[in-house]
Scaffold this active site. Structure first.
Site, mmCIF file in Angstrom:
data_model
loop_
_atom_site.group_PDB
_atom_site.id
_atom_site.type_symbol
_atom_site.label_atom_id
_atom_site.label_comp_id
_atom_site.label_asym_id
_atom_site.label_seq_id
_atom_site.Cartn_x
_atom_site.Cartn_y
_atom_site.Cartn_z
ATOM 1 N N GLU A 168 -12.954 10.735 -24.745
ATOM 2 C CA GLU A 168 -11.830 9.813 -24.963
ATOM 3 C C GLU A 168 -12.314 8.379 -25.175
ATOM 4 O O GLU A 168 -13.059 7.832 -24.348
ATOM 5 C CB GLU A 168 -10.872 9.870 -23.763
ATOM 6 C CG GLU A 168 -9.624 9.038 -23.993
ATOM 7 C CD GLU A 168 -8.525 9.263 -22.954
ATOM 8 O OE1 GLU A 168 -8.474 10.354 -22.339
ATOM 9 O OE2 GLU A 168 -7.722 8.339 -22.768
ATOM 10 N N LYS A 227 -3.899 10.125 -13.956
ATOM 11 C CA LYS A 227 -4.670 10.680 -15.090
ATOM 12 C C LYS A 227 -5.666 9.637 -15.578
ATOM 13 O O LYS A 227 -6.821 9.929 -15.881
ATOM 14 C CB LYS A 227 -3.722 11.113 -16.210
ATOM 15 C CG LYS A 227 -4.393 11.860 -17.347
ATOM 16 C CD LYS A 227 -4.941 10.960 -18.442
ATOM 17 C CE LYS A 227 -5.562 11.758 -19.570
ATOM 18 N NZ LYS A 227 -6.186 10.901 -20.593
ATOM 19 N N ASP A 280 -18.458 19.493 -10.362
ATOM 20 C CA ASP A 280 -17.310 20.337 -10.708
ATOM 21 C C ASP A 280 -16.066 19.449 -10.908
ATOM 22 O O ASP A 280 -15.440 19.019 -9.938
ATOM 23 C CB ASP A 280 -17.100 21.338 -9.551
ATOM 24 C CG ASP A 280 -15.993 22.333 -9.817
ATOM 25 O OD1 ASP A 280 -15.136 22.080 -10.668
ATOM 26 O OD2 ASP A 280 -15.995 23.383 -9.145
ATOM 27 N N HIS A 317 -6.855 0.437 -28.027
ATOM 28 C CA HIS A 317 -7.024 1.853 -28.274
ATOM 29 C C HIS A 317 -7.051 2.133 -29.775
ATOM 30 O O HIS A 317 -7.859 2.902 -30.267
ATOM 31 C CB HIS A 317 -5.848 2.582 -27.626
ATOM 32 C CG HIS A 317 -6.063 4.033 -27.468
ATOM 33 N ND1 HIS A 317 -6.909 4.549 -26.521
ATOM 34 C CD2 HIS A 317 -5.561 5.082 -28.129
ATOM 35 C CE1 HIS A 317 -6.910 5.842 -26.605
ATOM 36 N NE2 HIS A 317 -6.098 6.202 -27.577
HETATM 37 C C1 MEV Z 1 -4.740 7.268 -21.060
HETATM 38 O O1 MEV Z 1 -5.716 8.298 -21.159
HETATM 39 C C2 MEV Z 1 -4.643 6.755 -19.636
HETATM 40 C C3 MEV Z 1 -3.471 5.800 -19.373
HETATM 41 O O2 MEV Z 1 -2.267 6.404 -19.797
HETATM 42 C C4 MEV Z 1 -3.452 5.538 -17.886
HETATM 43 C C5 MEV Z 1 -2.225 4.809 -17.395
HETATM 44 O O3 MEV Z 1 -1.165 4.878 -18.031
HETATM 45 O O4 MEV Z 1 -2.343 4.203 -16.321
HETATM 46 C C6 MEV Z 1 -3.630 4.507 -20.140
#
Ligand code: MEV
Length: 429
Positions: free
Chosen positions: A86, A269, A285, A383
């Site tokens: 990513e 995430k 892991d 991004h």
């Molecule tokens: C993207 O991979 C992760 C984000 O969505 C985390 C977040 O929203 O805090 C940018």
């Protein structure tokens, strides 16, 4: 010769060589020779080693390995290898590290290196009395557990504690025994699973019940890694927003995640973007760490944030993270995978505890950068610049065309494949 081309029942597949398996798969899926050759190339992981790590190997899946710079952890500068597909993940850690470098970077801690193994016993006539019978045999339990792993014992690890719960379930009461084991520099799954299996017949005998499951818990809440950092207001300020406004935006984002599982899932995430990348780079892991993190985030009964942000005493932004971190230095892939070994060397870690603490700092760094971007310009700007390069390549751009097409895509504010294809046509005249 490949067997019947469209059948998934392929006898003796596991005994074939990598090349033979590839031929079978190529026949099944109609792979062109170039794709077969691509898969046959295992890069810097020896094919014979890959074949030993998992079953039915046909190739390897390479992901980029990047290095996060600017990280200062417990007074020491650290370069952090991160394996991820990513974009923006490595840059996010670098940015967070740079912005708290002068305020001391990250301070970290670890609650211990204890893992839990669970033994499930059902059909016990007197579960509460049986619970006490097990607890009374602590010394016998310890002897059985420690007898399983003299090496671990020699390294100062081994059985530490015993817990037994009577659990009310849809299937009636169950007796759940927890073995708490110090696994030191090992992640410890093998060690504690062996102990649980060795102890199971004893538990069955003492309780008169039937033992079913004997397996570690990935909710490794006796192995909590923690990290803390402070970001000063002048480092937080961005064009059009004061440091205090950015600080308050980050804190508000954290309150949002704490109150709402929909947001918390995305918030966490992002944290795991950083954490899993280091876990993978060191051959650990990723699923175990992810399962532990999410279970820990839900420990209070509702799913929330793994981080906390607050106003520090001097008005700057304080951030902290706490989560289970079951990682080791001596597990199979970590020991055997040459890239994992190189990554550990780059990190300069000599204990699983230090690795766990570094990983927690990376999680906090990742979260800080994501929340700062979200609370200010939004993540798409940064991004999209990277994403635009991928789109340019997917549209067929090569060499210098990639930068030029990506630049034009961002300038127009439409990072789309059809636009990239049009731009490439124009560029090529
Ligand atoms: C993207 O991979 C992760 C984000 O969505 C985390 C977040 O929203 O805090 C940018």
């Amino acid at each position: 010769m490949p067997q019947n081309a469209r059948r998934s029942r392929i006898s003796g597949f596991h005994r074939m060589s990598q090349r033979e398996r590839l031929e079978q798969v190529a026949a099944f899926a109609g792979l062109e020779p170039a794709l077969v050759e691509h898969l046959a190339n295992t890069g810097n992981l020896d094919a014979a080693l890959a074949d030993r790590l998992i079953e039915n190997v046909v190739g390897t899946m390479n992901v980029p390995l990047g290095i996060a710079t600017n990280m200062r952890i417990d007074g020491e500068d650290v370069l952090i290898p991160m394996a991820t597909e990513e974009s923006s993940v490595v840059a996010a850690v670098c940015n967070a590290g740079r912005q708290c470098y002068e305020t001391g970077g990250f301070t970290t801690g670890l609650s211990g290196t204890l893992m839990i193994a669970q033994i499930q016993t059902v059909g016990v006539a007197d579960p509460h009395a049986a619970r006490l019978r097990i607890l009374d045999r602590r010394e016998e339990v310890k002897a059985v557990c420690d007898g399983c792993d003299p090496v671990l014992l020699g390294l100062g690890g081994g059985f530490r504690d015993l817990e037994v719960r009577v659990l009310d379930t849809a299937g009636g009461p169950m007796l759940i025994t927890h073995l708490i084991v110090d696994t030191r520099d090992a992640m410890g799954a093998n060690a504690v699973n062996s102990m649980a299996e060795a102890l199971a017949p004893h538990i069955a005998g003492w309780t008169g019940g039937r033992v079913y499951l004997r397996i570690l818990s990935n909710l490794a809440d006796r192995r909590l890694a923690r990290a803390h950092a402070v970001w000063s207001l002048d480092r937080l300020a961005v064009e059009g927003m004061t440091g205090a406004q950015v600080r308050d935006g980050i804190i508000s984002a954290c309150h949002f995640a704490a109150a709402d599982p929909y947001r918390a899932a995305t918030h966490n995430k992002g944290i795991m973007n950083g954490i899993s990348a280091v876990v993978l780079a060191t051959g650990n892991d990723t699923r175990a760490v992810e399962a532990g993190a999410h279970a820990y985030a839900a420990r209070g009964g509702s799913y929330g944030s793994l981080t906390r942000f607050e106003i520090a005493a001097d008005g700057s932004l304080g951030g902290s993270i706490e989560l289970p971190m079951a990682v080791g230095l001596i597990g199979g892939a970590t020991r055997l995978h040459p890239t994992a070994q190189a990554c550990l060397k780059i990190l300069g870690v000599t204990s699983a505890a230090r690795l766990a603490r570094i990983i927690a700092a990376v999680g906090l760094a990742q979260n800080f950068s994501a929340l700062k971007a979200l609370a200010t310009t939004g993540i798409q700007k940064g991004h999209m610049a990277l994403h635009a390069q991928n789109i340019a390549m997917m549209a067929g751009a090569v060499g210098g065309e990639i930068e030029r097409v990506a630049h034009l895509l961002v300038e127009r504010g439409t990072v789309r494949m059809d636009v990239a294809q049009g731009l490439l046509r124009d560029l090529r005249g």
